[in-house]
Motif scaffolding. Sequence first.
Motif, mmCIF file in Angstrom:
data_model
loop_
_atom_site.group_PDB
_atom_site.id
_atom_site.type_symbol
_atom_site.label_atom_id
_atom_site.label_comp_id
_atom_site.label_asym_id
_atom_site.label_seq_id
_atom_site.Cartn_x
_atom_site.Cartn_y
_atom_site.Cartn_z
ATOM 1 N N LYS A 1 -4.202 -6.541 -2.289
ATOM 2 C CA LYS A 1 -4.125 -7.524 -1.202
ATOM 3 C C LYS A 1 -4.640 -6.954 0.113
ATOM 4 N N GLY A 2 -4.940 -5.665 0.149
ATOM 5 C CA GLY A 2 -5.412 -5.052 1.384
ATOM 6 C C GLY A 2 -4.296 -4.668 2.329
ATOM 7 N N ALA A 3 -3.059 -4.642 1.848
ATOM 8 C CA ALA A 3 -1.925 -4.328 2.712
ATOM 9 C C ALA A 3 -1.624 -2.837 2.772
ATOM 10 N N VAL A 4 -2.098 -2.064 1.794
ATOM 11 C CA VAL A 4 -1.910 -0.618 1.796
ATOM 12 C C VAL A 4 -3.221 0.054 1.401
ATOM 13 N N ALA A 5 -3.358 1.293 1.822
ATOM 14 C CA ALA A 5 -4.496 2.115 1.427
ATOM 15 C C ALA A 5 -3.969 3.243 0.556
ATOM 16 N N ARG A 6 -4.828 3.746 -0.303
ATOM 17 C CA ARG A 6 -4.422 4.868 -1.141
ATOM 18 C C ARG A 6 -5.538 5.904 -1.172
ATOM 19 N N GLU A 7 -5.103 7.141 -1.340
ATOM 20 C CA GLU A 7 -6.046 8.238 -1.433
ATOM 21 C C GLU A 7 -5.596 9.151 -2.557
ATOM 22 N N ARG A 8 -6.541 9.585 -3.342
ATOM 23 C CA ARG A 8 -6.241 10.443 -4.483
ATOM 24 C C ARG A 8 -5.598 11.742 -3.987
ATOM 25 N N ALA A 9 -4.498 12.122 -4.646
ATOM 26 C CA ALA A 9 -3.798 13.377 -4.347
ATOM 27 C C ALA A 9 -3.443 14.010 -5.687
ATOM 28 N N GLY A 10 -4.306 14.872 -6.177
ATOM 29 C CA GLY A 10 -4.097 15.438 -7.504
ATOM 30 C C GLY A 10 -4.330 14.377 -8.563
ATOM 31 N N ARG A 11 -3.329 14.191 -9.417
ATOM 32 C CA ARG A 11 -3.451 13.191 -10.487
ATOM 33 C C ARG A 11 -2.881 11.830 -10.086
ATOM 34 N N SER A 12 -2.335 11.730 -8.889
ATOM 35 C CA SER A 12 -1.758 10.452 -8.452
ATOM 36 C C SER A 12 -2.378 10.048 -7.116
ATOM 37 N N PHE A 13 -1.720 9.151 -6.413
ATOM 38 C CA PHE A 13 -2.195 8.681 -5.119
ATOM 39 C C PHE A 13 -1.139 8.902 -4.054
ATOM 40 N N GLU A 14 -1.605 8.973 -2.811
ATOM 41 C CA GLU A 14 -0.726 8.884 -1.652
ATOM 42 C C GLU A 14 -1.058 7.568 -0.965
ATOM 43 N N TRP A 15 -0.014 6.905 -0.498
ATOM 44 C CA TRP A 15 -0.137 5.538 -0.001
ATOM 45 C C TRP A 15 0.208 5.472 1.487
ATOM 46 N N THR A 16 -0.499 4.609 2.216
ATOM 47 C CA THR A 16 -0.214 4.355 3.627
ATOM 48 C C THR A 16 -0.288 2.845 3.885
ATOM 49 N N PRO A 17 0.524 2.349 4.819
ATOM 50 C CA PRO A 17 0.480 0.910 5.117
ATOM 51 C C PRO A 17 -0.747 0.567 5.960
ATOM 52 N N VAL A 18 -1.306 -0.581 5.703
ATOM 53 C CA VAL A 18 -2.403 -1.105 6.502
ATOM 54 C C VAL A 18 -1.898 -2.339 7.267
ATOM 55 N N ALA A 19 -1.000 -3.090 6.631
ATOM 56 C CA ALA A 19 -0.461 -4.316 7.226
ATOM 57 C C ALA A 19 1.052 -4.184 7.391
ATOM 58 N N ASP A 20 1.576 -4.806 8.440
ATOM 59 C CA ASP A 20 3.025 -4.894 8.608
ATOM 60 C C ASP A 20 3.504 -6.173 7.914
ATOM 61 N N GLU A 21 4.773 -6.534 8.096
ATOM 62 C CA GLU A 21 5.299 -7.737 7.431
ATOM 63 C C GLU A 21 4.539 -8.990 7.843
ATOM 64 N N ALA A 22 4.227 -9.099 9.123
ATOM 65 C CA ALA A 22 3.478 -10.270 9.590
ATOM 66 C C ALA A 22 2.079 -10.275 8.976
ATOM 67 N N GLY A 23 1.484 -9.110 8.886
ATOM 68 C CA GLY A 23 0.163 -9.006 8.272
ATOM 69 C C GLY A 23 0.184 -9.379 6.803
ATOM 70 N N LEU A 24 1.253 -8.964 6.111
ATOM 71 C CA LEU A 24 1.388 -9.306 4.690
ATOM 72 C C LEU A 24 1.559 -10.814 4.524
ATOM 73 N N ALA A 25 2.361 -11.424 5.385
ATOM 74 C CA ALA A 25 2.542 -12.875 5.324
ATOM 75 C C ALA A 25 1.214 -13.582 5.594
ATOM 76 N N ALA A 26 0.444 -13.075 6.549
ATOM 77 C CA ALA A 26 -0.862 -13.665 6.851
ATOM 78 C C ALA A 26 -1.802 -13.531 5.651
#
Length: 126
Positions: free
Chosen positions: A56-81
């Motif tokens: 949905k474009g609400a979080v970003a991820r970056e490869r960290a070893g064999r898994s991912f690390e996640w960061t928010p891109v949207a807040d609650e209002a952004g997610l609702a939008a």
Amino acid sequence: MAGVPRRRGQGELETLVLAALRAADGPVTAGWVQEWLGGGLAYTTVITILTRLHAKGAVARERAGRSFEWTPVADEAGLAALRMRRVLDGESDREAVLARFVTGLSSAEEQLVRDLLAQAGEDGED
């Protein structure tokens, strides 16, 4: 019924996961999110929610070893939008959907929309 776990509302898990990501000092793993939420959710459920939020474009991820690390891109209002946009994009008669939405607004909400549209128009002018 006593002893029967309540079913979460649509989007409730996404909101909780986004809150966890916003509480973090930086990118975090799904395991960190699971721990922050209290461990009541299965790891696979956390991964599923994070993957959906990523789609949905609400979080970003970056490869960290064999898994991912996640960061928010949207807040609650952004997610609702994003949800509102997805619903609107899925309709063939956008004008009718928007018209019904606008006619259902209170006068205060309608004024807020007018103010936001005016502000967006001003921001778009250079």
